[in-house]
Scaffold this motif. Structure first.
Motif, PDB file in Angstrom:
ATOM      1  N   ALA A  66     -27.024 -23.339 -16.413  1.00 35.43           N
ATOM      2  CA  ALA A  66     -26.133 -22.326 -15.849  1.00 35.43           C
ATOM      3  C   ALA A  66     -25.442 -21.533 -16.954  1.00 35.43           C
ATOM      4  CB  ALA A  66     -25.094 -22.994 -14.946  1.00 35.43           C
ATOM      5  N   ARG A  67     -24.965 -22.232 -17.990  1.00 35.52           N
ATOM      6  CA  ARG A  67     -24.317 -21.544 -19.105  1.00 35.52           C
ATOM      7  C   ARG A  67     -25.301 -20.597 -19.796  1.00 35.52           C
ATOM      8  NH1 ARG A  67     -19.359 -23.792 -20.525  1.00 35.52           N
ATOM      9  NH2 ARG A  67     -18.953 -25.907 -19.775  1.00 35.52           N
ATOM     10  N   LEU A  68     -26.517 -21.064 -19.978  1.00 35.65           N
ATOM     11  CA  LEU A  68     -27.531 -20.234 -20.632  1.00 35.65           C
ATOM     12  C   LEU A  68     -27.879 -19.024 -19.768  1.00 35.65           C
ATOM     13  CD1 LEU A  68     -29.418 -20.019 -23.090  1.00 35.65           C
ATOM     14  CD2 LEU A  68     -31.119 -21.320 -21.794  1.00 35.65           C
ATOM     15  N   TRP A  69     -27.924 -19.217 -18.463  1.00 35.61           N
ATOM     16  CA  TRP A  69     -28.294 -18.148 -17.532  1.00 35.61           C
ATOM     17  C   TRP A  69     -27.282 -17.003 -17.562  1.00 35.61           C
ATOM     18  CZ3 TRP A  69     -27.962 -18.231 -11.509  1.00 35.61           C
ATOM     19  CH2 TRP A  69     -28.752 -17.207 -10.990  1.00 35.61           C
ATOM     20  N   ALA A  71     -25.009 -16.447 -20.023  1.00 31.83           N
ATOM     21  CA  ALA A  71     -24.569 -16.092 -21.379  1.00 31.83           C
ATOM     22  C   ALA A  71     -24.939 -14.644 -21.704  1.00 31.83           C
ATOM     23  CB  ALA A  71     -25.197 -17.037 -22.402  1.00 31.83           C
ATOM     24  N   GLU A  72     -24.001 -13.941 -22.339  1.00 34.50           N
ATOM     25  CA  GLU A  72     -24.265 -12.563 -22.733  1.00 34.50           C
ATOM     26  C   GLU A  72     -25.241 -12.500 -23.900  1.00 34.50           C
ATOM     27  OE1 GLU A  72     -20.582 -10.622 -23.501  1.00 34.50           O
ATOM     28  OE2 GLU A  72     -19.817 -10.904 -21.446  1.00 34.50           O
ATOM     29  N   ASN A  73     -25.151 -13.466 -24.802  1.00 27.39           N
ATOM     30  CA  ASN A  73     -26.060 -13.518 -25.951  1.00 27.39           C
ATOM     31  C   ASN A  73     -26.679 -14.919 -25.979  1.00 27.39           C
ATOM     32  OD1 ASN A  73     -27.305 -13.637 -28.484  1.00 27.39           O
ATOM     33  ND2 ASN A  73     -25.784 -12.294 -29.421  1.00 27.39           N
ATOM     34  N   ARG A  74     -27.827 -15.066 -25.343  1.00 26.42           N
ATOM     35  CA  ARG A  74     -28.455 -16.381 -25.214  1.00 26.42           C
ATOM     36  C   ARG A  74     -28.914 -16.924 -26.558  1.00 26.42           C
ATOM     37  NH1 ARG A  74     -31.990 -14.975 -19.773  1.00 26.42           N
ATOM     38  NH2 ARG A  74     -30.179 -14.797 -18.372  1.00 26.42           N
ATOM     39  N   ARG A  75     -29.402 -16.065 -27.413  1.00 21.81           N
ATOM     40  CA  ARG A  75     -29.869 -16.525 -28.722  1.00 21.81           C
ATOM     41  C   ARG A  75     -28.712 -17.098 -29.529  1.00 21.81           C
ATOM     42  NH1 ARG A  75     -33.288 -12.975 -33.221  1.00 21.81           N
ATOM     43  NH2 ARG A  75     -33.512 -14.670 -34.738  1.00 21.81           N
ATOM     44  N   LYS A  76     -27.561 -16.430 -29.482  1.00 24.97           N
ATOM     45  CA  LYS A  76     -26.393 -16.925 -30.205  1.00 24.97           C
ATOM     46  C   LYS A  76     -25.952 -18.265 -29.642  1.00 24.97           C
ATOM     47  CE  LYS A  76     -21.609 -15.734 -31.370  1.00 24.97           C
ATOM     48  NZ  LYS A  76     -20.533 -14.716 -31.217  1.00 24.97           N
ATOM     49  N   MET A  77     -25.974 -18.390 -28.320  1.00 24.29           N
ATOM     50  CA  MET A  77     -25.574 -19.646 -27.695  1.00 24.29           C
ATOM     51  C   MET A  77     -26.501 -20.781 -28.109  1.00 24.29           C
ATOM     52  SD  MET A  77     -25.412 -20.636 -23.639  1.00 24.29           S
ATOM     53  CE  MET A  77     -25.354 -22.378 -23.153  1.00 24.29           C
ATOM     54  N   LEU A  78     -27.800 -20.523 -28.151  1.00 22.68           N
ATOM     55  CA  LEU A  78     -28.767 -21.558 -28.503  1.00 22.68           C
ATOM     56  C   LEU A  78     -28.643 -21.999 -29.949  1.00 22.68           C
ATOM     57  CD1 LEU A  78     -31.921 -20.249 -26.614  1.00 22.68           C
ATOM     58  CD2 LEU A  78     -30.580 -22.292 -26.075  1.00 22.68           C
ATOM     59  N   MET A  79     -28.019 -21.174 -30.790  1.00 25.49           N
ATOM     60  CA  MET A  79     -27.863 -21.520 -32.208  1.00 25.49           C
ATOM     61  C   MET A  79     -26.584 -22.299 -32.482  1.00 25.49           C
ATOM     62  SD  MET A  79     -30.570 -20.477 -33.650  1.00 25.49           S
ATOM     63  CE  MET A  79     -30.110 -20.629 -35.386  1.00 25.49           C
ATOM     64  N   GLN A  80     -25.698 -22.421 -31.477  1.00 26.52           N
ATOM     65  CA  GLN A  80     -24.432 -23.114 -31.690  1.00 26.52           C
ATOM     66  C   GLN A  80     -24.657 -24.626 -31.707  1.00 26.52           C
ATOM     67  OE1 GLN A  80     -22.275 -21.242 -28.442  1.00 26.52           O
ATOM     68  NE2 GLN A  80     -21.124 -19.987 -29.879  1.00 26.52           N
ATOM     69  N   VAL A  81     -23.866 -25.311 -32.522  1.00 25.70           N
ATOM     70  CA  VAL A  81     -24.116 -26.731 -32.778  1.00 25.70           C
ATOM     71  C   VAL A  81     -23.963 -27.575 -31.523  1.00 25.70           C
ATOM     72  CG1 VAL A  81     -21.717 -27.166 -33.485  1.00 25.70           C
ATOM     73  CG2 VAL A  81     -23.552 -28.664 -34.298  1.00 25.70           C
ATOM     74  N   TYR A  82     -22.970 -27.263 -30.659  1.00 28.51           N
ATOM     75  CA  TYR A  82     -22.789 -28.088 -29.475  1.00 28.51           C
ATOM     76  C   TYR A  82     -23.915 -27.838 -28.466  1.00 28.51           C
ATOM     77  CZ  TYR A  82     -20.639 -23.849 -27.497  1.00 28.51           C
ATOM     78  OH  TYR A  82     -20.398 -22.563 -27.067  1.00 28.51           O
ATOM     79  N   THR A  83     -24.515 -26.641 -28.478  1.00 28.17           N
ATOM     80  CA  THR A  83     -25.654 -26.371 -27.602  1.00 28.17           C
ATOM     81  C   THR A  83     -26.859 -27.195 -28.029  1.00 28.17           C
ATOM     82  OG1 THR A  83     -24.870 -24.102 -27.254  1.00 28.17           O
ATOM     83  CG2 THR A  83     -27.147 -24.576 -26.665  1.00 28.17           C
ATOM     84  N   ILE A  84     -27.114 -27.230 -29.336  1.00 30.48           N
ATOM     85  CA  ILE A  84     -28.220 -28.027 -29.860  1.00 30.48           C
ATOM     86  C   ILE A  84     -27.992 -29.513 -29.560  1.00 30.48           C
ATOM     87  CG2 ILE A  84     -29.414 -28.733 -31.970  1.00 30.48           C
ATOM     88  CD1 ILE A  84     -28.690 -25.959 -33.120  1.00 30.48           C
ATOM     89  N   ALA A  85     -26.739 -29.963 -29.750  1.00 29.86           N
ATOM     90  CA  ALA A  85     -26.413 -31.369 -29.464  1.00 29.86           C
ATOM     91  C   ALA A  85     -26.649 -31.696 -28.002  1.00 29.86           C
ATOM     92  CB  ALA A  85     -24.959 -31.650 -29.850  1.00 29.86           C
ATOM     93  N   ASP A  86     -26.225 -30.796 -27.109  1.00 33.95           N
ATOM     94  CA  ASP A  86     -26.432 -31.024 -25.678  1.00 33.95           C
ATOM     95  C   ASP A  86     -27.916 -31.093 -25.336  1.00 33.95           C
ATOM     96  OD1 ASP A  86     -23.947 -31.429 -24.717  1.00 33.95           O
ATOM     97  OD2 ASP A  86     -23.702 -29.484 -23.761  1.00 33.95           O
ATOM     98  N   ALA A  87     -28.714 -30.214 -25.940  1.00 38.41           N
ATOM     99  CA  ALA A  87     -30.156 -30.210 -25.677  1.00 38.41           C
ATOM    100  C   ALA A  87     -30.782 -31.536 -26.104  1.00 38.41           C
ATOM    101  CB  ALA A  87     -30.816 -29.042 -26.406  1.00 38.41           C
TER     102      ALA A  87
END
Length: 259
Positions: A66-69, A71-87
């Motif tokens: 849902a957060r990814l859907w 998100a205004e800048n999905r690429r930036k979100m995917l590069m954030q450390v907590y996003t990577i940790a969650d994945a």
């Protein structure tokens, strides 16, 4: 689909009372999952834990999607450390049922959920004035907290996993804190080369984090507000002019109660 996208985006980014309650609910859920992974890190695999972990993995995946859907800048979100940790945590939770022995490295990966606490702070900064005023101290405390428990997970797997259980995990935590504070009681040691190198890492990084926390607590608190003229982002809570360039500031405050 567009209507659903707008509804989800308003829940995650809106300013309505409903959106605020929803985000506070997410903060409570995230906090509870972090505590759950800490508590269950040393527990032996069981059917109940596997089911709970799988359900949590699905819920975290739903929130992640849902957060990814929205998100205004999905690429930036995917590069954030907590996003990577969650994945990584999601993958470890959903893969766990396929490993009969619930391998030790999967328990370490779940500890990465602690990194999500940085995301919680970002949400709380938006929702709470207390966090905006004490952001440096909160970040320093979170840094230390994350370091202690992620390192404890490594120590547990490296030296104590052969006798898995709460007592062994407490020993790993005790060793981590004793090494981090350089107390060095010597009743628990890691005699291998890898253990010694890990001990050096804990002492060096841990002392730095303790100093950071002490400085954040005892130094005057600052608020984050970008000066429109020079770009300085840290100011005193009651500042009306930028100390760097003198430009008038309009930092939001709750005012004085007159006492």
């Amino acid at each position: 689909m567009e209507k659903l996208h707008r509804s989800v985006r308003l829940l995650y980014q809106g300013r309505s009372r409903r959106a605020q309650r929803f985000r506070y609910g997410l903060i409570v859920f995230d906090t509870l999952t972090i505590l759950y992974f800490i508590i269950t890190a040393a527990m032996s695999p069981s059917l109940l834990l596997t089911v709970v972990n799988t359900v949590l993995g699905g819920l975290i995946l739903l929130d992640f999607s849902a957060r990814l859907w929205v998100a205004e800048n999905r690429r930036k979100m995917l590069m954030q450390v907590y996003t990577i940790a969650d994945a990584v945590v999601i993958v470890s939770l959903l893969l766990a049922p396929f490993f009969a022995d619930d391998l030790a490295f999967l328990r370490i990966l779940r500890g990465l959920r602690l990194i999500h606490s940085y995301h919680l702070i970002r949400d709380l900064r938006r929702e709470s004035r207390f966090f905006r005023l004490h952001e440096d101290a909160v970040y320093a405390a979170v840094n230390l907290f994350v370091f202690i428990f992620v390192t404890t997970s490594f120590v547990f797997v490296l030296a104590f996993d052969d006798r898995a259980g709460i007592a062994a995990y407490v020993d790993a935590l005790y060793y981590t804190v004793a090494t981090l504070t350089t107390t060095g009681f010597g009743d628990i040691t890691l005699p291998t080369t890898g253990g010694k190198l890990l001990s050096v890492f804990i002492m060096v990084v841990g002392v730095a984090l303790f100093v950071q926390l002490a400085r954040a607590i005892f130094q005057p608190s600052k608020v984050h507000y970008k000066c429109p003229e020079c770009g300085l982002t840290r100011h005193d809570p009651d500042a009306i002019h930028c100390k760097h360039c003198g430009t008038s500031l309009k930092i939001e405050t709750e005012g004085s109660d007159g006492n």
